[in-house]
Design an enzyme around this catalytic site. Structure first.
Site, short mmCIF file in Angstrom:
data_model
loop_
_atom_site.label_atom_id
_atom_site.label_comp_id
_atom_site.label_asym_id
_atom_site.label_seq_id
_atom_site.Cartn_x
_atom_site.Cartn_y
_atom_site.Cartn_z
CE1 TYR A 37 -3.48 -2.74 0.78
CE2 TYR A 37 -2.29 -3.13 2.83
CZ TYR A 37 -3.26 -3.50 1.91
OH TYR A 37 -4.01 -4.64 2.13
CE1 TYR A 40 -8.78 -5.13 1.84
CE2 TYR A 40 -8.78 -6.45 3.85
CZ TYR A 40 -8.16 -6.04 2.69
OH TYR A 40 -6.92 -6.55 2.36
CG ASP A 56 -14.06 -11.55 6.04
OD1 ASP A 56 -13.35 -11.99 6.97
OD2 ASP A 56 -13.60 -10.88 5.09
CE LYS A 114 -6.16 -8.43 9.30
NZ LYS A 114 -7.18 -8.25 8.28
C1 LIG Z 1 -7.36 -8.59 6.88
C2 LIG Z 1 -8.67 -9.07 6.35
C3 LIG Z 1 -8.75 -9.98 5.28
C4 LIG Z 1 -7.53 -10.46 4.54
O1 LIG Z 1 -6.66 -11.19 5.34
P1 LIG Z 1 -5.13 -11.39 4.87
O2 LIG Z 1 -4.56 -12.27 5.92
O3 LIG Z 1 -4.52 -10.02 4.84
O4 LIG Z 1 -5.16 -12.00 3.53
C5 LIG Z 1 -10.01 -10.41 4.90
N1 LIG Z 1 -11.12 -9.98 5.51
C6 LIG Z 1 -11.08 -9.10 6.54
C7 LIG Z 1 -12.35 -8.68 7.19
C8 LIG Z 1 -9.86 -8.60 6.98
O5 LIG Z 1 -9.83 -7.72 7.99
#
Ligand SMILES: *Cc1c(COP(=O)(O)O)cnc(C)c1O
Length: 422
Positions: free
Chosen positions: A20, A148, A242, A271
């Site tokens: 980024y 996102y 997600d 994460k």
């Molecule tokens: C960070 C994130 C992702 C992507 O995860 P990466 O480990 O960076 O590929 C997907 N969805 C959400 C909600 C996120 O915060």
């Protein structure tokens, strides 16, 4: 303050391509040499109080001894073995524990190595679910403005169109639908009508529960999530949640969906799954989703398999992280952080140039009217001894759950100070 740049950083930065970042004229990143608790030690000897837990991952603080010990033992025994045809004990244990922790019959765990891949897997799983159940043409998703879901192309195609750079990558990305999160009764009715109209082409609805993270720390009520779940169920569209950001306590419950009392068809985790020590992710499916892949025809199998899926070292870290959720008062700590953030950040509402202050669990965010001085703000925070990384027009903190009250206070008063100086 000018500080000496170590030689390894200087030569490394001839070759590292940062995320980024416009690399032309990019400021030299800081060299980091050691982490401990909620602190990062820099190569020049300075120590920063970490306000963001390395992109929201290090929920127990850095180097949690229990996780590090578990990893050392696993490292000696077997850092990695493939999951195809072989299964390690840490992977088996983690699958069992995740299935038990997640609500309802979210019982089937598909491992991968990053949040983006866990979302890619969810999208493929959803599309093939419909193929396997004999409904053709259901290949599109509906997701939400401000959402996102990761940076790979499948994920980008369900991110907010601006955030996901849809116009720049138009030829590459699949086309999906984007709607505002349905908050009011009218918006819920409009969303319901939209899904009803498109259901024959929809594989699933994709949403971040309770807070849209990278899109701007935009928070919504559990009622909104419940309304989306109801609409998905009513029209027979898969409900894909997600939890890569929200999972593992960040919003005050182990998983954000618990606050809405809903059971998604598919959940994505990443994460903080390992306590932020090493990369690991998982896509978890309900039994009816898994069963759609069972048949005598090999063609209905799910054909996906990241090389390092179920990596034993990462799974050992995740199991040890789950131990800490059992033995330490993590959710109480999140609640304490929430009330501290509410008290300490609310006064920022009175600062010129502040549009909004939002807090949920261990997430505190100050939204600014204008983002012109974000690079200066980043520098100012470091001068104040704080590691905070504002993005867009958002200044936020997502600290480790174990952060001390003093350090948390230093973060919030630093935010207030820096914003007051603008
Ligand atoms: C960070 C994130 C992702 C992507 O995860 P990466 O480990 O960076 O590929 C997907 N969805 C959400 C909600 C996120 O915060």
């Amino acid at each position: 303050m000018t500080t000496k740049i170590p030689a390894w950083l200087d030569s490394g930065m001839e070759h590292i391509w940062l995320p980024y970042t416009q690399m032309k004229g990019a400021p030299m990143p800081l060299g980091a040499v050691e982490t401990r608790g909620a602190r990062i030690r820099l190569a020049d000897g300075r120590e920063l109080i970490d306000g963001i837990a390395s992109w929201w991952t290090a929920c127990h603080g850095y180097n949690p001894p229990h996780i590090i010990d578990a990893m050392k033992r696993q490292l000696d025994a077997m850092p990695h073995v493939m999951l195809g045809g072989l299964v390690s004990e840490p992977a088996a244990e983690l699958a069992t524990r995740l299935a038990k922790l997640l609500p309802g019959d979210l019982e089937r765990i598909f491992f991968s190595d990053s949040g983006s891949v866990s979302v890619e897997v969810a999208l493929k799983m959803a599309v093939q679910y419909w193929i396997n159940t004999g409904e053709t043409g259901r290949t599109k998703f509906v997701s939400f403005l401000g959402g996102y879901h990761g940076d790979t192309t499948g994920c980008m195609a369900v991110c907010d169109p601006e955030e996901g750079m849809h116009s720049l990558f138009a030829g590459l990305l699949t086309e999906n639908h984007f709607r505002p999160l349905p908050v009011s009764a009218d918006e819920v009715a409009a969303f319901d009508a939209f899904v009803a109209r498109h259901r024959r082409e929809l594989a699933g609805i994709v949403v971040e529960p309770l807070v849209q993270g990278a899109g701007g720390m935009l928070m919504h009520h559990p009622e909104t999530l419940r309304a989306i779940a109801d609409i998905a169920a009513r029209h027979g569209v898969l409900f894909i949640v997600d939890e890569v950001f929200t999972g593992f306590g960040r919003t005050g419950t182990m998983f954000a969906v618990e606050q809405a009392g809903v059971v998604p068809d598919i959940v994505c985790l990443g994460k903080a799954l390992t306590g932020g020590v090493v990369g690991l992710a998982a896509t978890v499916a309900r039994e009816h989703v898994f069963e759609a892949f069972l048949s005598d025809d090999p063609g209905t199998a799910f054909m996906h398999g990241p090389t390092f899926m179920g990596n034993p070292l990462a799974c050992a870290a995740a199991n040890a992280s789950l131990d800490l959720f059992e033995t330490e008062p993590r959710l109480e700590q999140v609640r304490a952080i929430e009330s501290l953030l509410e008290d300490a950040l609310t006064p920022c509402r009175g600062i010129d140039g502040v549009r909004d202050v939002r807090v949920l669990g261990a997430i505190g965010c100050v939204e600014l009217e204008c983002a012109d001085d974000i690079p200066e703000l980043k520098r100012r925070f470091v001068d104040l001894g704080l590691w905070l990384r504002p993005f867009g027009n958002i200044v936020y903190t997502t600290p480790a759950f174990v952060i001390s009250e003093e350090d948390l206070h230093a973060l919030t008063s630093g935010i207030e100070t820096a914003l007051g100086e603008r």
